[in-house]
Design a protein around this motif. Structure first.
Motif, PDB file in Angstrom:
ATOM      1  N   ASN A 134      34.726  48.446-129.010  1.00 54.90           N
ATOM      2  CA  ASN A 134      35.305  48.372-130.363  1.00 54.90           C
ATOM      3  C   ASN A 134      35.516  46.923-130.786  1.00 54.90           C
ATOM      4  O   ASN A 134      35.286  46.559-131.945  1.00 54.90           O
ATOM      5  CB  ASN A 134      36.631  49.121-130.414  1.00 54.90           C
ATOM      6  CG  ASN A 134      36.450  50.631-130.419  1.00 54.90           C
ATOM      7  OD1 ASN A 134      35.365  51.129-130.735  1.00 54.90           O
ATOM      8  ND2 ASN A 134      37.487  51.365-130.054  1.00 54.90           N
ATOM      9  N   VAL A 135      35.938  46.078-129.844  1.00 51.18           N
ATOM     10  CA  VAL A 135      36.131  44.655-130.139  1.00 51.18           C
ATOM     11  C   VAL A 135      34.791  44.006-130.475  1.00 51.18           C
ATOM     12  O   VAL A 135      34.689  43.191-131.398  1.00 51.18           O
ATOM     13  CB  VAL A 135      36.807  43.930-128.947  1.00 51.18           C
ATOM     14  CG1 VAL A 135      36.867  42.417-129.200  1.00 51.18           C
ATOM     15  CG2 VAL A 135      38.208  44.474-128.723  1.00 51.18           C
ATOM     16  N   LEU A 136      33.742  44.365-129.728  1.00 52.75           N
ATOM     17  CA  LEU A 136      32.393  43.828-129.996  1.00 52.75           C
ATOM     18  C   LEU A 136      31.888  44.259-131.374  1.00 52.75           C
ATOM     19  O   LEU A 136      31.314  43.462-132.125  1.00 52.75           O
ATOM     20  CB  LEU A 136      31.417  44.294-128.913  1.00 52.75           C
ATOM     21  CG  LEU A 136      31.497  43.588-127.562  1.00 52.75           C
ATOM     22  CD1 LEU A 136      30.653  44.339-126.538  1.00 52.75           C
ATOM     23  CD2 LEU A 136      31.036  42.135-127.672  1.00 52.75           C
ATOM     24  N   ILE A 137      32.088  45.526-131.706  1.00 53.14           N
ATOM     25  CA  ILE A 137      31.666  46.028-133.026  1.00 53.14           C
ATOM     26  C   ILE A 137      32.384  45.252-134.132  1.00 53.14           C
ATOM     27  O   ILE A 137      31.774  44.820-135.113  1.00 53.14           O
ATOM     28  CB  ILE A 137      31.936  47.539-133.142  1.00 53.14           C
ATOM     29  CG1 ILE A 137      30.994  48.316-132.222  1.00 53.14           C
ATOM     30  CG2 ILE A 137      31.772  48.010-134.591  1.00 53.14           C
ATOM     31  CD1 ILE A 137      31.310  49.796-132.127  1.00 53.14           C
TER      32      ILE A 137
ATOM     33  N   LEU B 128      25.312  49.025-131.575  1.00 47.77           N
ATOM     34  CA  LEU B 128      26.301  49.188-130.504  1.00 47.77           C
ATOM     35  C   LEU B 128      27.028  50.524-130.630  1.00 47.77           C
ATOM     36  O   LEU B 128      27.260  51.230-129.647  1.00 47.77           O
ATOM     37  CB  LEU B 128      27.326  48.053-130.558  1.00 47.77           C
ATOM     38  CG  LEU B 128      27.039  46.775-129.776  1.00 47.77           C
ATOM     39  CD1 LEU B 128      28.244  45.836-129.866  1.00 47.77           C
ATOM     40  CD2 LEU B 128      26.740  47.079-128.311  1.00 47.77           C
ATOM     41  N   PHE B 129      27.382  50.857-131.873  1.00 48.13           N
ATOM     42  CA  PHE B 129      28.092  52.109-132.157  1.00 48.13           C
ATOM     43  C   PHE B 129      27.261  53.304-131.687  1.00 48.13           C
ATOM     44  O   PHE B 129      27.789  54.236-131.065  1.00 48.13           O
ATOM     45  CB  PHE B 129      28.362  52.182-133.664  1.00 48.13           C
ATOM     46  CG  PHE B 129      29.040  53.436-134.128  1.00 48.13           C
ATOM     47  CD1 PHE B 129      30.412  53.566-134.054  1.00 48.13           C
ATOM     48  CD2 PHE B 129      28.294  54.487-134.649  1.00 48.13           C
ATOM     49  CE1 PHE B 129      31.038  54.727-134.484  1.00 48.13           C
ATOM     50  CE2 PHE B 129      28.915  55.647-135.085  1.00 48.13           C
ATOM     51  CZ  PHE B 129      30.290  55.768-135.000  1.00 48.13           C
ATOM     52  N   ASP B 130      25.944  53.275-131.974  1.00 45.56           N
ATOM     53  CA  ASP B 130      25.070  54.392-131.595  1.00 45.56           C
ATOM     54  C   ASP B 130      24.932  54.537-130.085  1.00 45.56           C
ATOM     55  O   ASP B 130      24.675  55.636-129.580  1.00 45.56           O
ATOM     56  CB  ASP B 130      23.678  54.196-132.216  1.00 45.56           C
ATOM     57  CG  ASP B 130      23.678  54.466-133.721  1.00 45.56           C
ATOM     58  OD1 ASP B 130      24.596  55.157-134.201  1.00 45.56           O
ATOM     59  OD2 ASP B 130      22.756  53.979-134.406  1.00 45.56           O
ATOM     60  N   LYS B 131      25.091  53.428-129.334  1.00 44.96           N
ATOM     61  CA  LYS B 131      24.934  53.472-127.869  1.00 44.96           C
ATOM     62  C   LYS B 131      26.209  53.918-127.137  1.00 44.96           C
ATOM     63  O   LYS B 131      26.185  54.108-125.932  1.00 44.96           O
ATOM     64  CB  LYS B 131      24.525  52.085-127.348  1.00 44.96           C
ATOM     65  CG  LYS B 131      23.103  51.690-127.700  1.00 44.96           C
ATOM     66  CD  LYS B 131      22.614  50.488-126.897  1.00 44.96           C
ATOM     67  CE  LYS B 131      23.388  49.239-127.193  1.00 44.96           C
ATOM     68  NZ  LYS B 131      22.823  48.049-126.485  1.00 44.96           N
TER      69      LYS B 131
ATOM     70  N   VAL C 136      38.738  56.958-133.120  1.00 42.07           N
ATOM     71  CA  VAL C 136      38.954  56.744-134.552  1.00 42.07           C
ATOM     72  C   VAL C 136      38.780  55.274-134.932  1.00 42.07           C
ATOM     73  O   VAL C 136      38.330  54.949-136.038  1.00 42.07           O
ATOM     74  CB  VAL C 136      40.360  57.268-134.960  1.00 42.07           C
ATOM     75  CG1 VAL C 136      41.465  56.460-134.291  1.00 42.07           C
ATOM     76  CG2 VAL C 136      40.530  57.228-136.474  1.00 42.07           C
ATOM     77  N   ILE C 137      39.091  54.362-134.006  1.00 44.71           N
ATOM     78  CA  ILE C 137      38.930  52.935-134.301  1.00 44.71           C
ATOM     79  C   ILE C 137      37.455  52.583-134.445  1.00 44.71           C
ATOM     80  O   ILE C 137      37.069  51.817-135.344  1.00 44.71           O
ATOM     81  CB  ILE C 137      39.589  52.081-133.193  1.00 44.71           C
ATOM     82  CG1 ILE C 137      41.096  52.318-133.169  1.00 44.71           C
ATOM     83  CG2 ILE C 137      39.291  50.595-133.407  1.00 44.71           C
ATOM     84  CD1 ILE C 137      41.810  51.675-131.996  1.00 44.71           C
ATOM     85  N   SER C 138      36.602  53.145-133.588  1.00 44.11           N
ATOM     86  CA  SER C 138      35.157  52.890-133.665  1.00 44.11           C
ATOM     87  C   SER C 138      34.620  53.297-135.037  1.00 44.11           C
ATOM     88  O   SER C 138      33.932  52.525-135.716  1.00 44.11           O
ATOM     89  CB  SER C 138      34.414  53.668-132.578  1.00 44.11           C
ATOM     90  OG  SER C 138      35.113  53.686-131.366  1.00 44.11           O
TER      91      SER C 138
ATOM     92  N   ASN D  41      25.771  47.685-116.816  1.00 40.89           N
ATOM     93  CA  ASN D  41      27.233  47.772-116.914  1.00 40.89           C
ATOM     94  C   ASN D  41      27.633  48.424-118.236  1.00 40.89           C
ATOM     95  O   ASN D  41      26.992  48.205-119.278  1.00 40.89           O
ATOM     96  CB  ASN D  41      27.838  46.368-116.824  1.00 40.89           C
ATOM     97  CG  ASN D  41      29.361  46.404-116.854  1.00 40.89           C
ATOM     98  OD1 ASN D  41      29.988  47.014-115.995  1.00 40.89           O
ATOM     99  ND2 ASN D  41      29.946  45.738-117.840  1.00 40.89           N
ATOM    100  N   GLN D  42      28.670  49.233-118.240  1.00 45.78           N
ATOM    101  CA  GLN D  42      29.168  49.880-119.460  1.00 45.78           C
ATOM    102  C   GLN D  42      30.596  49.422-119.728  1.00 45.78           C
ATOM    103  O   GLN D  42      31.517  49.786-118.998  1.00 45.78           O
ATOM    104  CB  GLN D  42      29.139  51.407-119.326  1.00 45.78           C
ATOM    105  CG  GLN D  42      29.657  52.154-120.545  1.00 45.78           C
ATOM    106  CD  GLN D  42      28.863  51.848-121.806  1.00 45.78           C
ATOM    107  OE1 GLN D  42      27.643  51.961-121.823  1.00 45.78           O
ATOM    108  NE2 GLN D  42      29.556  51.444-122.867  1.00 45.78           N
ATOM    109  N   PRO D  43      30.803  48.589-120.757  1.00 45.04           N
ATOM    110  CA  PRO D  43      32.167  48.119-121.051  1.00 45.04           C
ATOM    111  C   PRO D  43      33.081  49.271-121.439  1.00 45.04           C
ATOM    112  O   PRO D  43      32.621  50.338-121.885  1.00 45.04           O
ATOM    113  CB  PRO D  43      31.977  47.168-122.239  1.00 45.04           C
ATOM    114  CG  PRO D  43      30.514  46.886-122.299  1.00 45.04           C
ATOM    115  CD  PRO D  43      29.825  48.064-121.712  1.00 45.04           C
ATOM    116  N   MET D  44      34.372  49.054-121.301  1.00 44.90           N
ATOM    117  CA  MET D  44      35.356  50.050-121.706  1.00 44.90           C
ATOM    118  C   MET D  44      35.304  50.274-123.218  1.00 44.90           C
ATOM    119  O   MET D  44      34.868  49.399-123.976  1.00 44.90           O
ATOM    120  CB  MET D  44      36.761  49.584-121.305  1.00 44.90           C
ATOM    121  CG  MET D  44      37.001  49.542-119.802  1.00 44.90           C
ATOM    122  SD  MET D  44      38.643  48.891-119.409  1.00 44.90           S
ATOM    123  CE  MET D  44      39.691  50.171-120.148  1.00 44.90           C
TER     124      MET D  44
END
Length: 630
Positions: A100-103, A118-121, A127-129, A92-95
């Motif tokens: 961004n919330v997980l990061i 997570l960011f790399d995946k 811009v928020i990421s 599964n790929q979250p939105m």
């Protein structure tokens, strides 16, 4: 308020199921999970999440966001990991929003490696990421990583926003980095943003460039207190107290109300300049923030460093809350003002209160021992600091002990301790031992120690001066001349004695041989009258403290014009009889002036406080707070 079911309809993605399961049952499961998440019932939400996963179901992003907030509220790291695994389960790929919330969750848990993984995946990043990760690295002082991410962000054509720039500016360690980022800010048209301007001002101040900070400040009309706070704080932290106070006056004239951050910087400026009257005026603004711990700590520090112990004690007693900084500031303040025994009593009260001493506290305690000759107490606290408080001795602790041993005449022990230091002695430590050699008149050791100081700091004019003074005390005028020749060859000059006194919110400076003060003639006349009166009650100039090859009346005349005596005469002329005369000077007070001020305080019935680079002397009724031990 919309019901949970309505929310579900708004946010629910297409559902998939790996087993036969009716749409009604799926809806019930999702409704149950959503309800527990919004109720912040973490255990039941996670149990419900397991049921979803076993049936290949996922809820909407907003619901998961609530669950992640719940994990953050409970500092539930393990549970946060379970949510993350569930969201990526079975491919599964979250939105983007949810990733961004997980990061952000991992950043707040200080798990930066997980956040970066997570960011790399992420298949796409906004811009928020980028800003979330850049801000995290900057906050945790991983400055190179933050700057590298900004470069990668620009290469991917993601435009930084005001939060990106205000975060990454904290990671700049050099002017080249700042200039590069400043160009990007101007290119994006963000230079007028309050947070960006404030961050630019802060970074210029941090790099010791307050004039560049002022240029940013002056580029446009400032309509926000945040920017005023930054510029005032920048000048205060760069020891430009005069400029900080001028800016504070500009701020008040512009109609802005002083906030806690501004007032803390103003107090810092007053502390550095020893401007008690202005500090007391700032105190008036602080009354409405009587429960602000940072401001109260700054107030105690200001009063201590302006030599107003009664005011410092009063603020300290009235504090609703105290932390280790409060106690340490008061302990150090008492010690520096000559009240060493009171400082040690307060230290015991601090321990009884349950507050654990820190590095700075123990420095204050050892300083108190050093300036009261409390050798046994000093050894006890020094030897037990690691065992009792878990504090490793640092250079400042060793310096206090070397000073204490040196003043007690135990130079061999001082040298032994210096050689046993866990860290390499720096120029300051060697200078401390050199000062002890001067007190004890040990020329042989002084020559060796001075050589060590000058190896570490070849341009240290002070060490040449101390060595010259030691030779002068021993009447070795040829050696004095040799030292002065070497200083002239290196282009060094002995710093002239200078004293400052505040009268009617204005600073008056006095330097020996300087004729520029508009009341110089009246000051000299007053000083001559004072000396005549003091001679009548037993004052005899101690010409041993004239460190020049002079004779007779010339020696006495040189002593007569020491800068603190000129400042005292001016204070007696201009300040009301009930007001304490407060003098600040750049050089250590000499023995003759110390005797002079004790007798003057008795003859004139005046309280006088002198602040030199090392400590404070409170003269009253013929006595000094140092007990003649300094």
């Amino acid at each position: 308020m919309k019901s949970v079911t309505t929310k579900l309809k708004l946010f629910r993605p297409a559902l998939t199921s790996r087993c036969s399961y009716s749409s009604t049952d799926q809806t019930l499961l999702l409704n149950e999970f959503t309800r527990f998440c919004y109720q912040r019932d973490l255990p039941r939400a996670l149990k419900s999440m397991d049921s979803l996963q076993s049936h290949g179901l996922w809820a909407d992003s907003a619901t998961y966001s609530e669950l992640i907030k719940c994990c953050l509220d409970h500092r539930a790291v393990h549970e946060g990991n379970l949510v993350c695994r569930h969201l990526y389960f079975n491919g599964n790929q979250p939105m983007l929003f949810l990733v961004n919330v997980l990061i952000n969750m991992y950043v707040k848990f200080n798990l930066l490696d997980k956040a970066h993984n997570l960011f790399d995946k992420m298949p796409q990043r906004n811009v928020i990421s980028w800003t979330t990760l850049i801000s995290a690295y900057s906050k945790h002082k991983h400055h190179q990583k933050a700057l590298k991410l900004l470069v990668l962000m620009l290469r991917e054509s993601v435009r930084p926003n005001v939060y990106t720039y205000s975060s990454v500016l904290r990671s700049c360690n050099g002017m080249s980095d700042v200039r590069m980022i400043q160009c990007g800010i101007v290119k994006e048209g963000l230079e007028s943003d309050v947070f960006v301007r404030s961050a630019l001002i802060d970074v210029f101040a941090k790099l010791g460039e307050p004039e560049d900070a002022l240029s940013v400040f002056d580029e446009m009309v400032t309509g926000d207190a945040i920017v005023w706070n930054s510029i005032i704080g920048g000048f205060a932290q760069n020891n430009k107290g005069d400029d900080a106070l001028k800016l504070f006056k500009r701020m008040k004239r512009a109609g802005f109300t002083a906030e806690q951050a501004t007032l803390t910087s103003v107090l810092r400026a007053c502390t550095g300049l020893a401007l008690l009257e202005l500090g007391m005026q700032a105190h008036v603004h602080i009354v409405k923030y009587d429960r602000d711990l940072i401001l109260n700590n700054a107030l105690v520090d200001m009063y201590c460093k302006c030599g107003s112990l009664e005011d410092a004690r009063r603020v300290f007693r009235q504090m609703k809350e105290r932390d280790v900084i409060s106690w340490s500031t008061m302990v150090s303040g008492l010690a520096q003002n000559g009240y060493s025994h009171e400082a040690l009593k307060l230290f015991e009260a601090m321990k009884a209160s349950g507050t654990k001493p820190n590095y700075v506290t123990v420095v204050g305690v050892l300083f108190a021992c050093s300036h009261a000759g409390l050798l046994e107490d000093g050894w006890y606290y020094f030897r037990e600091m690691k065992k009792l408080y878990g504090i490793e001795p640092g250079r400042e602790h060793y310096g206090c002990m070397i000073d204490l041993l040196g003043k007690a005449g135990k130079l061999e022990d001082a040298v032994k301790l210096l050689n046993e230091m866990d860290c390499e002695p720096d120029a300051v430590t060697w200078r401390t031992l050199l000062g002890a050699c001067r007190v004890q008149g040990n020329m042989v050791l002084a020559e060796y120690v001075a050589k060590k100081v000058l190896e570490l700091d070849p341009e240290d004019a002070g060490s040449y001066t101390v060595l010259s003074n030691i030779y002068a005390n021993s009447q070795r005028w040829d050696s004095v001349e040799e030292i002065r020749t070497r200083m002239r060859y290196r282009g060094m000059k002995k710093e002239p004695g200078c004293s400052w006194i505040e009268v009617n919110k204005k600073i008056h400076a006095f330097i020996i041989g300087d004729e520029s003060h508009p009341m110089k003639a009246e000051v000299d006349k007053k000083l001559n009258q004072l000396i005549h009166g003091l001679i009548g009650i037993g004052y005899v100039p101690e010409t041993d403290f004239v460190l020049q090859d002079l004779e007779g009346e010339q020696m006495e005349d040189s002593l007569r014009h020491h800068s603190e005596k000129l400042a005292l005469a001016f204070g007696l002329m201009t300040l009301p009889s009930e007001k304490v005369i407060r003098i600040r000077k750049n050089l250590r007070i000499c023995g003759d002036c110390h005797v002079f001020f004790k007798l003057a305080s008795k003859l004139e019935r005046r309280s006088v406080v002198i602040r030199d680079p090392i400590r404070y002397h409170h003269f009253e009724d013929g006595k000094c707070s140092c007990g003649d031990y300094w």
